[in-house]
Design a protein around this motif. Structure first.
Motif, short mmCIF file in Angstrom:
data_model
loop_
_atom_site.label_atom_id
_atom_site.label_comp_id
_atom_site.label_asym_id
_atom_site.label_seq_id
_atom_site.Cartn_x
_atom_site.Cartn_y
_atom_site.Cartn_z
N MET A 235 -8.31 6.26 -13.31
CA MET A 235 -8.62 4.85 -13.55
C MET A 235 -9.64 4.29 -12.56
O MET A 235 -9.91 3.09 -12.57
N ASN A 236 -10.18 5.17 -11.69
CA ASN A 236 -11.15 4.74 -10.68
C ASN A 236 -10.59 3.69 -9.73
O ASN A 236 -11.30 2.78 -9.29
N SER A 237 -9.30 3.80 -9.45
CA SER A 237 -8.66 2.90 -8.50
C SER A 237 -8.81 3.45 -7.08
O SER A 237 -8.94 4.67 -6.89
N ALA A 238 -8.76 2.56 -6.09
CA ALA A 238 -8.77 2.99 -4.70
C ALA A 238 -7.39 3.51 -4.30
O ALA A 238 -6.37 3.14 -4.91
N MET A 239 -7.33 4.34 -3.25
CA MET A 239 -6.03 4.82 -2.78
C MET A 239 -5.19 3.67 -2.25
O MET A 239 -3.99 3.58 -2.55
N PHE A 240 -5.80 2.79 -1.45
CA PHE A 240 -5.09 1.64 -0.88
C PHE A 240 -6.12 0.66 -0.35
O PHE A 240 -7.30 0.99 -0.21
N ASP A 241 -5.67 -0.55 -0.07
CA ASP A 241 -6.51 -1.56 0.55
C ASP A 241 -6.56 -1.25 2.05
O ASP A 241 -5.55 -1.36 2.74
N ALA A 242 -7.72 -0.85 2.53
CA ALA A 242 -7.83 -0.43 3.93
C ALA A 242 -7.48 -1.54 4.90
O ALA A 242 -6.98 -1.29 6.00
N ASP A 243 -7.69 -2.79 4.51
CA ASP A 243 -7.41 -3.91 5.40
C ASP A 243 -5.95 -4.36 5.35
O ASP A 243 -5.44 -4.94 6.32
N ASP A 244 -5.28 -4.10 4.25
CA ASP A 244 -3.89 -4.53 4.10
C ASP A 244 -3.18 -3.56 3.15
O ASP A 244 -2.84 -3.89 2.02
N PRO A 245 -2.92 -2.33 3.60
CA PRO A 245 -2.42 -1.29 2.69
C PRO A 245 -1.07 -1.59 2.06
O PRO A 245 -0.81 -1.18 0.93
N ALA B 260 0.09 -4.68 1.42
CA ALA B 260 0.07 -6.00 0.77
C ALA B 260 0.90 -7.04 1.51
O ALA B 260 1.65 -7.80 0.91
N ALA B 261 0.73 -7.08 2.83
CA ALA B 261 1.47 -8.06 3.61
C ALA B 261 0.95 -9.47 3.38
O ALA B 261 1.71 -10.44 3.45
N SER B 262 -0.35 -9.60 3.10
CA SER B 262 -0.97 -10.92 2.99
C SER B 262 -1.77 -11.11 1.71
O SER B 262 -2.68 -11.92 1.66
N ARG B 263 -1.41 -10.36 0.67
CA ARG B 263 -2.12 -10.47 -0.61
C ARG B 263 -1.16 -10.09 -1.73
O ARG B 263 -0.15 -9.43 -1.51
N PRO B 264 -1.46 -10.49 -2.96
CA PRO B 264 -0.62 -10.08 -4.09
C PRO B 264 -0.78 -8.59 -4.36
O PRO B 264 -1.84 -8.02 -4.12
#
Length: 216
Positions: A145-155, A157-161
């Motif tokens: 699906m061409n998704s990223a492995m994780f959000d490098a800044d907030d893997p 999801a402490a501060s994002r949905p």
């Protein structure tokens, strides 16, 4: 039909009819679901002919995860399985039982599991989303699906949905960690809890490697 002959016939039908380009839904997945179903049936009972048929054919029609037809996949697979099972000589009661199990197994279909075979198949398929294989399939599907492995800044999801279409790691919190509570059989739930431990160990390890706290 003797068990091994039925397995060979079902594998031949799968090879002939299924779109197995997605390794997450190929014949090896079907075999693992078969083995999970047999393991659960050892404790829960159920018609093993129905379970074998349903395990092999539950993903006979498997649109991509991001396809608008994805929610209808189990209904389409159940419909496609009917002629195959009649050709193999199953009686109408078993054909109907396998079709119901196939239709009801899907997470997204929202169909009530009315038989023990349907409950076993659903648990057997959901076990594939847990444990080491579940981790592997999550990142494999994210790649498709061409998704990223994780959000490098907030893997975690402490501060994002959570956004598991964008980040593979988010899928653990969005869905996978909740699966043991959805199991319909005691045997399936026990196996799911074992595999959940493997998955939590992975999350702890990736958090340690990233130098962050595991949030789930």
């Amino acid at each position: 039909m003797e068990r091994q002959a039925l397995i060979q016939a079902l594998e031949a039908a799968f090879a002939r009819l299924a779109d197995a380009r997605d390794a997450g839904h190929d014949v090896h997945h079907a075999r693992r679901v078969r083995d999970n179903a047999m393991r659960i049936a050892d404790r829960e009972g159920g018609d093993r002919v129905v379970l074998l048929a349903a395990a092999y054919l539950h993903d006979l029609v498997s649109p991509p995860k991001d396809s608008p037809d994805r929610a209808r996949a189990s209904a389409l697979s159940a419909e496609a399985a009917g002629p195959v099972l009649r050709e193999l000589g199953l009686d109408e009661e078993r054909v109907a039982g396998a079709q119901h199990a196939i239709h009801a197994h899907s997470f997204s279909a929202g169909v009530e599991t009315k038989t023990i075979e349907a409950r076993i198949l659903q648990d057997a398929d959901r076990l594939e989303a847990l444990g080491a294989i579940g981790v592997a399939r999550t990142f494999y599907t994210a790649g498709l699906m061409n998704s990223a492995m994780f959000d490098a800044d907030d893997p975690f999801a402490a501060s994002r949905p959570l956004d598991d279409r964008r980040y593979a790691l988010d899928h653990f919190a969005a869905k996978l960690l909740k699966l043991p509570a959805t199991m319909k059989t005691e045997a399936g739930r026990a196996l799911a809890e074992e595999r959940l431990g493997v998955m939590r160990a992975f999350l702890d390890a990736i958090a340690a490697e990233l130098g962050v706290a595991a949030g789930w």
